[in-house]
Design an enzyme around this catalytic site. Structure first.
Site, PDB file in Angstrom:
ATOM      1  N   SER A 205       0.855  -1.200   0.000  1.00  0.00           N
ATOM      2  CA  SER A 205       0.000   0.000   0.000  1.00  0.00           C
ATOM      3  C   SER A 205       0.888   1.247   0.000  1.00  0.00           C
ATOM      4  O   SER A 205       2.103   1.171   0.227  1.00  0.00           O
ATOM      5  CB  SER A 205      -0.883  -0.002   1.243  1.00  0.00           C
TER       6      SER A 205
ATOM      7  N   ASP B  92      -1.423  -1.825  -3.814  1.00  0.00           N
ATOM      8  CA  ASP B  92      -2.754  -1.896  -3.203  1.00  0.00           C
ATOM      9  C   ASP B  92      -3.289  -0.473  -2.992  1.00  0.00           C
ATOM     10  O   ASP B  92      -2.601   0.381  -2.423  1.00  0.00           O
ATOM     11  CB  ASP B  92      -2.617  -2.629  -1.852  1.00  0.00           C
TER      12      ASP B  92
ATOM     13  N   GLY C 134     -10.624  -3.867   7.710  1.00  0.00           N
ATOM     14  CA  GLY C 134     -10.395  -3.768   9.138  1.00  0.00           C
ATOM     15  C   GLY C 134     -10.981  -4.898   9.963  1.00  0.00           C
ATOM     16  O   GLY C 134     -11.412  -5.929   9.436  1.00  0.00           O
TER      17      GLY C 134
ATOM     18  N   HIS D  13     -11.780  -7.246  -1.710  1.00  0.00           N
ATOM     19  CA  HIS D  13     -11.037  -6.552  -0.640  1.00  0.00           C
ATOM     20  C   HIS D  13     -11.720  -6.862   0.686  1.00  0.00           C
ATOM     21  O   HIS D  13     -12.830  -7.402   0.731  1.00  0.00           O
ATOM     22  CB  HIS D  13     -11.055  -5.037  -0.882  1.00  0.00           C
TER      23      HIS D  13
ATOM     24  N   ILE E 259      -5.957  -9.847   1.920  1.00  0.00           N
ATOM     25  CA  ILE E 259      -5.904 -10.119   3.367  1.00  0.00           C
ATOM     26  C   ILE E 259      -4.782  -9.307   4.005  1.00  0.00           C
ATOM     27  O   ILE E 259      -3.609  -9.454   3.638  1.00  0.00           O
ATOM     28  CB  ILE E 259      -5.688 -11.629   3.617  1.00  0.00           C
TER      29      ILE E 259
END
Ligand code: G3H
Ligand code: 13P
Ligand code: ZN
Length: 321
Positions: free
Chosen positions: A50, A82, A185, A220, A265
């Site tokens: 990310s 990501d 989350g 996602h 994940i």
């Protein structure tokens, strides 16, 4: 062995009807744990990075760590950006040799999302890279507003099947992240909610009917937030909420069989690592050698990844076919 192209991993996964794990990486221990588990299970894998991971670890460190991982294993490894939030970041990652990038324009109006995504696709396809777009919004475990009697509201946050077709056609994007009740989350669902698997079926069918073939979809927010990890973290001094909950693994399995090819994940890795570190601290309060708590944490992440690839994604044993 060089990086394996994301495109090739997708082609094989669609043919073999298994899902690819796309695991977020931020440091050496996570990369080692994921790659060791996948090597032992003979599973292909996508390591995803990310913007926050790049800021935390420095892109050069991550690149070199992944190069190191590739040099010690034979399994196919692809590297993915990501949640790219700008065309510039996507271009940067493409120039650095990522095999796929995500441009996340899901918060934008449809036309703007198309425009931004198309700009990334145009650049990526000239540079041997493939692109994941996103349509719909992952704003939490929600019901699609305005959905009545089996018809789909275009005002809802779930991905609309017809819009998915239009989006893929207009952008030329190579894979599509969809919203079907998934969210990021550790607090995804309240009570006994599930993914909207009917919506997934409808999206997949719409793409098929539009002659876009067995089109790769991405899920996602696919962490399952295992109850035993949450309880262990809280037993060892953590304070995760009682309402921590993820996507049931049975839902992920159905999603895989319905045509989700890439499963993202991150949260479950974080939970496994946290549980390992907390336990090590509690068991050995006098210990201050980082290897003595990061080592056990790495083992916990490895076991979690092994479970996912073997029992949930069914990509174990697919590395060399
Ligand atoms: O979906 C987001 C991933 O979990 C990455 O999270 O932006 O905190 O690195 P991050
Ligand atoms: P989780 O928070 O469910 O692990 O989702 C991760 C993700 O979607 C990364 O893009
Ligand atoms: Zn995500």
């Amino acid at each position: 062995m060089p990086l394996t192209h994301t495109r090739d991993l997708f082609t094989k996964a669609l043919k073999g009807k298994y899902a690819l794990g796309a695991f977020n990486v931020n440091n050496m221990e996570l990369i080692q744990a994921i790659v060791e588990a996948c090597e032992e299970e003979k599973a292909p894998v996508i390591l995803q990075i990310s913007k926050g991971a790049r800021q935390y670890a420095n892109p050069v460190y991550l690149k070199k760590l992944i190069e190191a991982a590739i040099s010690v294993t034979n399994i196919p490894i692809a590297v993915h950006l990501d949640h790219g939030d700008t065309v510039e970041l996507c271009r940067q990652c493409i120039d650095e040799g990522f095999t796929s990038v995500m441009i996340d324009g899901s918060h934008l109006p449809f036309e703007k999302n198309v425009e931004v995504c198309k700009r990334v696709v145009d650049y990526a396809h000239k540079h041997n890279c493939v692109v994941e777009g996103e349509l719909g919004q992952l704003v939490g475990a929600q019901f699609d507003e305005g959905e009545h009697g089996g018809s789909f509201s275009k005002g809802g946050v779930y991905t609309h099947p017809d819009e998915a077709v239009e989006f893929v056609r207009q952008t030329g994007v190579d894979s599509l992240a969809i919203a079907i009740g998934n969210s990021h989350g550790a607090y995804k669902f309240k009570g006994a909610q599930h993914l909207n698997l009917d919506r997934l079926t409808a999206i997949k069918k719409a793409l098929m009917d539009a002659s876009l073939g067995d089109y790769p979809l991405v899920l996602h927010g696919a962490s399952s937030v295992p109850r035993e990890l949450v309880e262990e973290i809280n037993r060892t001094g953590g304070k995760l909420g009682e309402d921590a909950a993820g996507v049931p693994e049975a839902d992920i399995e159905i999603a895989r069989r319905t045509g989700v090819t890439k499963v993202n994940i991150d949260t479950d890795l974080r939970l496994a690592m946290t549980a390992g570190i907390r336990k090590a601290f509690l068991d050995n309060p006098k210990e201050f050698d980082p290897r003595k708590y990061l080592g056990p944490a790495r083992v916990r992440v490895k076991e979690l990844v092994r479970h996912k690839v073997r029992n949930v994604l069914c990509c174990a044993g697919q590395a060399f076919d």
